[in-house]
Design a protein around this motif. Sequence first.
Motif, PDB file in Angstrom:
ATOM      1  N   ARG A   9       2.164   2.198  13.138  1.00  0.00           N
ATOM      2  CA  ARG A   9       2.842   3.184  12.316  1.00  0.00           C
ATOM      3  C   ARG A   9       1.845   3.912  11.433  1.00  0.00           C
ATOM      4  NH1 ARG A   9       7.146  -1.372  10.712  1.00  0.00           N
ATOM      5  NH2 ARG A   9       5.130  -2.430  10.626  1.00  0.00           N
ATOM      6  N   HIS A  10       2.100   5.196  11.236  1.00  0.00           N
ATOM      7  CA  HIS A  10       1.274   6.018  10.356  1.00  0.00           C
ATOM      8  C   HIS A  10       2.073   6.341   9.103  1.00  0.00           C
ATOM      9  CE1 HIS A  10      -0.815   6.477  14.192  1.00  0.00           C
ATOM     10  NE2 HIS A  10      -1.873   6.843  13.501  1.00  0.00           N
ATOM     11  N   CYS A  11       1.510   5.977   7.951  1.00  0.00           N
ATOM     12  CA  CYS A  11       2.215   6.121   6.677  1.00  0.00           C
ATOM     13  C   CYS A  11       1.396   6.977   5.721  1.00  0.00           C
ATOM     14  CB  CYS A  11       2.440   4.758   6.025  1.00  0.00           C
ATOM     15  SG  CYS A  11       3.167   3.516   7.106  1.00  0.00           S
ATOM     16  N   LEU A  12       2.083   7.690   4.856  1.00  0.00           N
ATOM     17  CA  LEU A  12       1.439   8.409   3.760  1.00  0.00           C
ATOM     18  C   LEU A  12       2.125   8.013   2.467  1.00  0.00           C
ATOM     19  CD1 LEU A  12       0.246  12.080   3.686  1.00  0.00           C
ATOM     20  CD2 LEU A  12       1.392  11.105   1.696  1.00  0.00           C
ATOM     21  N   VAL A  70       0.385   0.637  -0.281  1.00  0.00           N
ATOM     22  CA  VAL A  70      -0.790   0.733   0.581  1.00  0.00           C
ATOM     23  C   VAL A  70      -1.211  -0.651   1.052  1.00  0.00           C
ATOM     24  CG1 VAL A  70      -3.224   1.389   0.686  1.00  0.00           C
ATOM     25  CG2 VAL A  70      -1.587   2.890  -0.468  1.00  0.00           C
ATOM     26  N   ARG A  71      -1.290  -1.606   0.132  1.00  0.00           N
ATOM     27  CA  ARG A  71      -1.701  -2.968   0.481  1.00  0.00           C
ATOM     28  C   ARG A  71      -0.792  -3.574   1.542  1.00  0.00           C
ATOM     29  NH1 ARG A  71      -2.338  -4.193  -5.384  1.00  0.00           N
ATOM     30  NH2 ARG A  71      -4.556  -4.205  -5.885  1.00  0.00           N
ATOM     31  N   ARG A 112       0.481  -5.257   7.279  1.00  0.00           N
ATOM     32  CA  ARG A 112       1.339  -5.394   8.451  1.00  0.00           C
ATOM     33  C   ARG A 112       0.819  -4.587   9.645  1.00  0.00           C
ATOM     34  NH1 ARG A 112       6.912  -2.131   6.870  1.00  0.00           N
ATOM     35  NH2 ARG A 112       6.103  -0.014   7.205  1.00  0.00           N
ATOM     36  N   GLY A 113      -0.368  -3.969   9.493  1.00  0.00           N
ATOM     37  CA  GLY A 113      -1.003  -3.313  10.624  1.00  0.00           C
ATOM     38  C   GLY A 113      -0.876  -1.810  10.694  1.00  0.00           C
ATOM     39  N   LEU A 171      -7.500   3.137   6.636  1.00  0.00           N
ATOM     40  CA  LEU A 171      -7.080   3.700   5.361  1.00  0.00           C
ATOM     41  C   LEU A 171      -7.913   4.937   5.059  1.00  0.00           C
ATOM     42  CD1 LEU A 171      -5.598   3.756   2.660  1.00  0.00           C
ATOM     43  CD2 LEU A 171      -7.252   2.084   1.790  1.00  0.00           C
ATOM     44  N   ARG A 172      -7.246   6.052   4.910  1.00  0.00           N
ATOM     45  CA  ARG A 172      -7.887   7.304   4.514  1.00  0.00           C
ATOM     46  C   ARG A 172      -7.352   7.705   3.149  1.00  0.00           C
ATOM     47  NH1 ARG A 172     -10.156  10.054   8.940  1.00  0.00           N
ATOM     48  NH2 ARG A 172     -10.586   8.538  10.571  1.00  0.00           N
TER      49      ARG A 172
END
Length: 237
Positions: free
Chosen positions: A4-7, A20-21, A26-27, A54-55
């Motif tokens: 999954r991609h999250c912001l 974020v942590r 969870r990958g 992480l960006r």
Amino acid sequence: MPVRHCLVTGANRGLGLEFVRQCLARGDRVVAACRHPGKASALNQLAGLNPGRLRMLPLDVTDPKSHAELARELDLLGEEGEPYRLDLLINNAGVLHSGERFGRVSAANLEDSFRTNAMGPFLLTQALSEKLTDGATVANITSELGSIAGLGRFGTPSYNISKAALNMATALLAKALADRKIAVVALHPGWAQTDMGGDQATLPVADSVKGLLQLIDGLKPAQSGGYFDWRGERLPW
């Protein structure tokens, strides 16, 4: 399960940093957005521990120009010419002006609260809407203090007003994105032990975020546009 991609906005401290942590743990792949990433020491440490996952990108949630720049930066993160897509947008950045008293509430506080807590998340979601995958989730971090039905006293008016506006923005975004099956929810994190929560806060940040992510993961289409706390309980508008 696919990655999954999250912001996460307001990712440099408090709830945002914990989101974020836990997303990294969870990958997930995470974009952490805040005003000054270079000064966010905890985020930089996490980036060193999670290379490539992480960006950190700059974002002033009150500035539509910053929204547009963030969208352009996200385009550069796509792999092999593919457009970048988000599965989860967490609109967490917020502001609370404490010490307000009736008769002395300033226009500046009201405007700043509205721009940060309501206008910012609405316009950012609009700006990033084409980056959201069909079936994605938008989580707007609100407060029970935005509940008109639940109002018990006069206090923190600029915060309460702006969070009530965020709740309406959530309902509107849910309607706007329904045809793409994107769920949009307003989430109360509880009285979490953050700088904003203050010294009397009772809920550990890790517990709050854990509950919120469980709720997000289990959302059903009919819950889009809803207003919930970290335990998954509906709150009155």
